[in-house]
Scaffold this motif. Structure first.
Motif, PDB file in Angstrom:
ATOM      1  N   SER A  33      62.355  61.842  28.642  1.00  0.00           N
ATOM      2  CA  SER A  33      61.051  61.796  29.326  1.00  0.00           C
ATOM      3  C   SER A  33      60.937  60.643  30.308  1.00  0.00           C
ATOM      4  N   ALA A  34      61.842  59.664  30.228  1.00  0.00           N
ATOM      5  CA  ALA A  34      61.803  58.474  31.090  1.00  0.00           C
ATOM      6  C   ALA A  34      60.489  57.716  30.967  1.00  0.00           C
ATOM      7  N   THR A  35      59.918  57.691  29.760  1.00  0.00           N
ATOM      8  CA  THR A  35      58.697  56.930  29.513  1.00  0.00           C
ATOM      9  C   THR A  35      58.872  56.085  28.254  1.00  0.00           C
ATOM     10  N   GLU A  36      58.177  54.929  28.217  1.00  0.00           N
ATOM     11  CA  GLU A  36      58.206  54.105  27.006  1.00  0.00           C
ATOM     12  C   GLU A  36      57.610  54.846  25.823  1.00  0.00           C
ATOM     13  N   ALA A  37      56.509  55.569  26.077  1.00  0.00           N
ATOM     14  CA  ALA A  37      55.850  56.300  24.993  1.00  0.00           C
ATOM     15  C   ALA A  37      56.784  57.355  24.419  1.00  0.00           C
ATOM     16  N   GLY A  38      57.548  58.002  25.289  1.00  0.00           N
ATOM     17  CA  GLY A  38      58.477  59.016  24.815  1.00  0.00           C
ATOM     18  C   GLY A  38      59.577  58.428  23.959  1.00  0.00           C
ATOM     19  N   LEU A  39      60.098  57.263  24.352  1.00  0.00           N
ATOM     20  CA  LEU A  39      61.142  56.608  23.573  1.00  0.00           C
ATOM     21  C   LEU A  39      60.604  56.157  22.219  1.00  0.00           C
ATOM     22  N   ALA A  40      59.406  55.591  22.213  1.00  0.00           N
ATOM     23  CA  ALA A  40      58.805  55.157  20.953  1.00  0.00           C
ATOM     24  C   ALA A  40      58.594  56.339  20.010  1.00  0.00           C
ATOM     25  N   ARG A  41      58.101  57.442  20.554  1.00  0.00           N
ATOM     26  CA  ARG A  41      57.872  58.625  19.721  1.00  0.00           C
ATOM     27  C   ARG A  41      59.198  59.202  19.225  1.00  0.00           C
ATOM     28  N   SER A  42      60.226  59.126  20.031  1.00  0.00           N
ATOM     29  CA  SER A  42      61.542  59.613  19.619  1.00  0.00           C
ATOM     30  C   SER A  42      62.025  58.881  18.372  1.00  0.00           C
ATOM     31  N   LEU A  43      61.862  57.554  18.345  1.00  0.00           N
ATOM     32  CA  LEU A  43      62.271  56.778  17.174  1.00  0.00           C
ATOM     33  C   LEU A  43      61.446  57.160  15.948  1.00  0.00           C
ATOM     34  N   GLU A  44      60.158  57.430  16.150  1.00  0.00           N
ATOM     35  CA  GLU A  44      59.291  57.808  15.028  1.00  0.00           C
ATOM     36  C   GLU A  44      59.686  59.154  14.417  1.00  0.00           C
ATOM     37  N   LEU A  45      60.286  60.019  15.216  1.00  0.00           N
ATOM     38  CA  LEU A  45      60.616  61.363  14.739  1.00  0.00           C
ATOM     39  C   LEU A  45      61.916  61.419  13.937  1.00  0.00           C
ATOM     40  N   LEU A  46      62.667  60.303  13.904  1.00  0.00           N
ATOM     41  CA  LEU A  46      63.956  60.299  13.220  1.00  0.00           C
ATOM     42  C   LEU A  46      63.826  60.186  11.709  1.00  0.00           C
ATOM     43  N   ARG A  47      64.776  60.768  11.019  1.00  0.00           N
ATOM     44  CA  ARG A  47      64.964  60.487   9.601  1.00  0.00           C
ATOM     45  C   ARG A  47      65.695  59.154   9.479  1.00  0.00           C
ATOM     46  N   THR A  48      65.817  58.637   8.278  1.00  0.00           N
ATOM     47  CA  THR A  48      66.605  57.431   8.045  1.00  0.00           C
ATOM     48  C   THR A  48      68.048  57.668   8.505  1.00  0.00           C
ATOM     49  N   GLU A  49      68.588  56.697   9.250  1.00  0.00           N
ATOM     50  CA  GLU A  49      69.937  56.738   9.811  1.00  0.00           C
ATOM     51  C   GLU A  49      70.110  57.827  10.881  1.00  0.00           C
ATOM     52  N   GLY A  50      69.009  58.266  11.457  1.00  0.00           N
ATOM     53  CA  GLY A  50      69.089  59.227  12.552  1.00  0.00           C
ATOM     54  C   GLY A  50      69.394  58.541  13.879  1.00  0.00           C
TER      55      GLY A  50
END
Length: 330
Positions: free
Chosen positions: A210-227
């Motif tokens: 998405s080339a956005t900070e919000a998108g990167l932050a949300r991407s990390l939130e969507l991960l499982r542990t060790e994703g």
């Protein structure tokens, strides 16, 4: 024989023009190609148009047949499909893809051309460079059977990754974007869609485009542990904050960069650049990719179209540029 062609140039950041340019005959081992279509890469090319390539990346960001230098004047582009008019007998009349800017005709070495498979329409083949990027990304972070995958950012690259990832057996793929119009695109690609707030978590892999900070932050939130987040966004000269506090370390998350400028280390020993591009073109036999071409304009309209694409006034994934009829002298 004196011949000319017409090319689109960025004359200054935010302003483009059509220029006449000399067209040489094919050198030994070369060919002359008449352009049928070119494509505007909505992310990278509009960033170039705005003059947003940082000085440290001027050399890295050069396109193969670029003329001029960043920020301007520069002739830039890399999604071109045309017909060989002069050159080796085995290429005459063949439809080819080339990493060439927006220009009516051009002369290049034959080694720069990749023949478009007959089952791939010329108008769809402009997506080859985009699908090639998606191929490289999935070599960098190959999904496993049954993986839970989110693709955050429904632009050209994100949609291409989603379309390819959906082919892996048993995977769950969700395209995540704040624009509700992308739901229709996701449906055409055969994947689920969600607004960022409603996206499904516990993902093994999140591809961020998405080339956005919000998108990167949300991407990390969507991960499982060790994703893993595979970062495909190109931010240009913008500084981006990455949220590495809270549970980032305890959950052992990974953020990994991917870039199409080199063949993924996972395949660099067995695949060349040419192999990767040929694979991308072969994959484009699937009509599902037609959903990524969301607009079309004539070549002469480029000076007016690119500012509208760069500003967002003209929404698009891939905006296709069509060229004049074969009988034209241009």
């Amino acid at each position: 024989m004196n011949r000319t062609a017409r090319a689109f140039w960025l004359s200054s950041p935010g302003r483009g023009e059509i220029r006449e340019t000399a067209l040489a005959g094919p050198a030994e081992g070369g060919a002359v190609v008449r352009t049928l279509y070119s494509g505007v890469s909505r992310g990278t090319e509009t960033l170039v148009f705005r003059g947003g390539v940082p000085a440290s990346q001027h050399a890295v960001m050069r396109a193969p047949f670029q003329e001029g230098d960043f920020p301007a004047p520069v002739k830039y582009g890399y999604l071109n499909v045309g017909v060989v008019e002069e050159g080796p007998d085995d290429l005459l009349g063949r439809t080819v893809f080339c990493l060439y800017p927006h220009q009516t005709r051009y002369a290049v070495p034959v080694s720069a051309l990749t023949v478009v498979p007959e089952r791939v329409p010329a108008g769809r083949a402009v997506l080859a460079g985009t699908v090639e990027t998606a191929v490289n990304a999935l070599w960098d972070a190959p999904p496993l059977v049954g993986d839970r995958i989110a693709v955050v950012g429904g632009g050209m690259i994100g949609c291409s990754v989603a379309a390819l990832a959906a082919r892996f057996p048993g995977v769950r793929v969700q395209l995540v974007d704040p624009d509700p119009a992308r739901a229709k695109t996701a449906q055409a690609l055969g994947v689920d869609f969600a607004d960022p707030e409603d996206a499904r978590g516990d993902c093994d892999l999140v591809v961020h485009a998405s080339a956005t900070e919000a998108g990167l932050a949300r991407s990390l939130e969507l991960l499982r542990t060790e994703g893993t987040v595979l970062e495909l966004s190109w931010y240009g000269d913008r500084r981006v904050s990455v949220p590495l506090g809270e549970a980032f370390h305890s959950r052992r998350l990974t953020v990994r960069g991917s870039q199409v400028g080199t063949v993924s280390p996972a395949r660099s020993g067995t695949r060349s650049y040419g192999d990767r591009l040929a694979l991308a073109l072969d994959l484009l036999a699937d009509p599902v990719f037609d959903a990524l071409v969301t607009g079309e304009s004539g070549f002469e309209e480029l000076p007016e179209v690119l500012p509208r694409l760069a500003s967002g006034e003209l929404p698009a994934l891939c905006h296709r540029i069509r060229y004049q009829d074969p009988g034209s002298s241009a």
